[in-house]
Design a protein around this motif. Structure first.
Motif, PDB file in Angstrom:
ATOM      1  N   LEU A 268     -14.294  -0.781  -7.186  1.00  0.00           N
ATOM      2  CA  LEU A 268     -13.735  -1.963  -6.538  1.00  0.00           C
ATOM      3  C   LEU A 268     -12.978  -2.836  -7.537  1.00  0.00           C
ATOM      4  N   ALA A 269     -13.513  -2.946  -8.757  1.00  0.00           N
ATOM      5  CA  ALA A 269     -12.857  -3.762  -9.783  1.00  0.00           C
ATOM      6  C   ALA A 269     -11.464  -3.222 -10.102  1.00  0.00           C
ATOM      7  N   ASN A 270     -11.329  -1.895 -10.116  1.00  0.00           N
ATOM      8  CA  ASN A 270     -10.018  -1.289 -10.376  1.00  0.00           C
ATOM      9  C   ASN A 270      -9.093  -1.380  -9.176  1.00  0.00           C
ATOM     10  N   TYR A 271      -9.685  -1.517  -7.976  1.00  0.00           N
ATOM     11  CA  TYR A 271      -8.881  -1.525  -6.756  1.00  0.00           C
ATOM     12  C   TYR A 271      -8.327  -2.908  -6.421  1.00  0.00           C
ATOM     13  N   LYS A 272      -8.959  -3.955  -6.918  1.00  0.00           N
ATOM     14  CA  LYS A 272      -8.509  -5.314  -6.601  1.00  0.00           C
ATOM     15  C   LYS A 272      -7.055  -5.568  -7.004  1.00  0.00           C
ATOM     16  N   PRO A 273      -6.619  -5.151  -8.218  1.00  0.00           N
ATOM     17  CA  PRO A 273      -5.206  -5.349  -8.564  1.00  0.00           C
ATOM     18  C   PRO A 273      -4.254  -4.604  -7.622  1.00  0.00           C
ATOM     19  N   VAL A 274      -4.703  -3.459  -7.101  1.00  0.00           N
ATOM     20  CA  VAL A 274      -3.877  -2.700  -6.155  1.00  0.00           C
ATOM     21  C   VAL A 274      -3.703  -3.499  -4.867  1.00  0.00           C
ATOM     22  N   LEU A 275      -4.774  -4.095  -4.398  1.00  0.00           N
ATOM     23  CA  LEU A 275      -4.709  -4.929  -3.197  1.00  0.00           C
ATOM     24  C   LEU A 275      -3.803  -6.139  -3.404  1.00  0.00           C
ATOM     25  N   LEU A 276      -3.908  -6.746  -4.584  1.00  0.00           N
ATOM     26  CA  LEU A 276      -3.046  -7.891  -4.895  1.00  0.00           C
ATOM     27  C   LEU A 276      -1.588  -7.474  -4.951  1.00  0.00           C
ATOM     28  N   ALA A 277      -1.325  -6.297  -5.511  1.00  0.00           N
ATOM     29  CA  ALA A 277       0.047  -5.799  -5.578  1.00  0.00           C
ATOM     30  C   ALA A 277       0.601  -5.568  -4.176  1.00  0.00           C
ATOM     31  N   ASP A 278      -0.214  -4.981  -3.295  1.00  0.00           N
ATOM     32  CA  ASP A 278       0.209  -4.779  -1.908  1.00  0.00           C
ATOM     33  C   ASP A 278       0.537  -6.102  -1.237  1.00  0.00           C
ATOM     34  N   ALA A 279      -0.308  -7.100  -1.474  1.00  0.00           N
ATOM     35  CA  ALA A 279      -0.090  -8.423  -0.898  1.00  0.00           C
ATOM     36  C   ALA A 279       1.196  -9.044  -1.440  1.00  0.00           C
ATOM     37  N   TYR A 280       1.442  -8.847  -2.738  1.00  0.00           N
ATOM     38  CA  TYR A 280       2.652  -9.409  -3.350  1.00  0.00           C
ATOM     39  C   TYR A 280       3.903  -8.757  -2.785  1.00  0.00           C
ATOM     40  N   PHE A 281       3.909  -7.431  -2.674  1.00  0.00           N
ATOM     41  CA  PHE A 281       5.086  -6.717  -2.179  1.00  0.00           C
ATOM     42  C   PHE A 281       5.360  -7.074  -0.708  1.00  0.00           C
ATOM     43  N   ALA A 282       4.302  -7.212   0.080  1.00  0.00           N
ATOM     44  CA  ALA A 282       4.475  -7.601   1.484  1.00  0.00           C
ATOM     45  C   ALA A 282       5.065  -9.011   1.581  1.00  0.00           C
ATOM     46  N   ASP A 283       4.573  -9.898   0.732  1.00  0.00           N
ATOM     47  CA  ASP A 283       5.073 -11.269   0.712  1.00  0.00           C
ATOM     48  C   ASP A 283       6.538 -11.312   0.274  1.00  0.00           C
ATOM     49  N   PHE A 284       6.876 -10.509  -0.737  1.00  0.00           N
ATOM     50  CA  PHE A 284       8.253 -10.474  -1.243  1.00  0.00           C
ATOM     51  C   PHE A 284       9.198  -9.936  -0.168  1.00  0.00           C
TER      52      PHE A 284
END
Length: 282
Positions: free
Chosen positions: A102-118
């Motif tokens: 989960l610790a390694n997956y959190k940055p992936v989730l944040l990246a997905d959120a950032y790209f969707a927002d962009f």
């Protein structure tokens, strides 16, 4: 005993420091060689033998680590970790993943959120896509696509032996399977599975494109070609065909995605300056 233990610990600390080199910084946060080693091992494990450790792979992984750190910081600055897309994704991940994963997956989730927002803030219009389409049509008009095979060897003698067998009439696939050292083409008997557009090849590697243009389907280069790392290459042109340009409606989504990626690239360059990214020789 105490003093000896302290000296030993200090020496071990120095040794670890010496072994771990700083490779990059993002806003003062350091990325070192041990972190890169760990990420490379994860990539190799997930590739299940389809990739090999190399300087090129390590460079790609390092760039990915730098990008991930930039995106994580920017997503947090925009408070995207408080938005429903990230929160819902995290809740689902907590049900399915172990805490360490989960610790390694959190940055992936944040990246997905950032790209969707962009993407939401920078929508690509149909007019922009049509402009790119017109440029692509003009560029690829009258072009051809080629299917090629390669035999890569580590020395000239192996390359000459492979060439001699081809001249004897042996099938390219069997000769390639025997001699090529390219791990990506070993399983396909030296033949690339997809056609390559000659126009793209002329841009990416003009010298390689010139070699291809001299061949007719079924022909191969008459002499081994020396390439990087003292290796030698034999190229065969398997097939050549005209490029059919698809209608705009078929490629509209792809064109919009390409334009969005261009905007993301421009934004990543701005963010690299903002977060004071530093890359060190390694």
């Amino acid at each position: 005993m105490y003093k000896k233990s302290m000296v030993l610990l200090m020496l071990l600390g120095v040794a670890n420091f010496a072994l771990s080199r700083i490779l990059a910084e993002v806003a003062g946060k350091k990325i070192d060689s041990r972190q890169l080693d760990a990420q490379v091992q994860l990539v190799l494990k997930s590739a299940q033998g389809k990739l090999q450790d190399s300087s090129a792979l390590r460079e790609q992984v390092l760039q990915r680590m730098v990008t991930r750190e930039i995106v994580t910081r920017e997503a947090q600055r925009l408070h995207l970790d408080k938005k429903s897309l990230y929160i819902n994704g995290l809740k689902q991940a907590e049900k399915e993943l172990q805490p360490s994963d989960l610790a390694n997956y959190k940055p992936v989730l944040l990246a997905d959120a950032y790209f969707a927002d962009f993407a939401q803030k920078h929508p690509i219009t149909k007019a922009e896509a049509k402009k790119l389409y017109a440029h692509e049509v003009a560029f690829y008009k009258g072009s051809q696509a080629v299917k090629v095979g390669e035999i890569l060897t580590n020395n000239l003698s192996d390359s000459n032996r492979a060439l001699a067998e081809l001249k004897q009439g042996k099938a390219f696939s069997s000769v390639a399977a025997r001699y090529t050292v390219d791990p990506h083409l070993k399983s396909s008997a030296g033949i690339y599975p997809s056609y390559i557009n000659l126009k793209d090849l002329q841009v990416a590697d003009p010298n390689y494109a010139q070699l291809i243009e001299k061949l007719e389907p079924g022909q191969y280069t008459p002499h081994p070609i020396q390439v990087a790392n003292h290796q030698y290459l034999i190229i065969k042109l398997i097939d050549k065909r005209p490029v059919a340009i698809p209608a705009f409606a078929r490629v509209e989504k792809e064109l919009k995605l390409n334009l969005l990626q261009q905007k993301l690239q421009e934004e990543s360059q701005r963010l690299a300056k903002h977060y004071q990214v530093k890359l060190y020789p390694h």
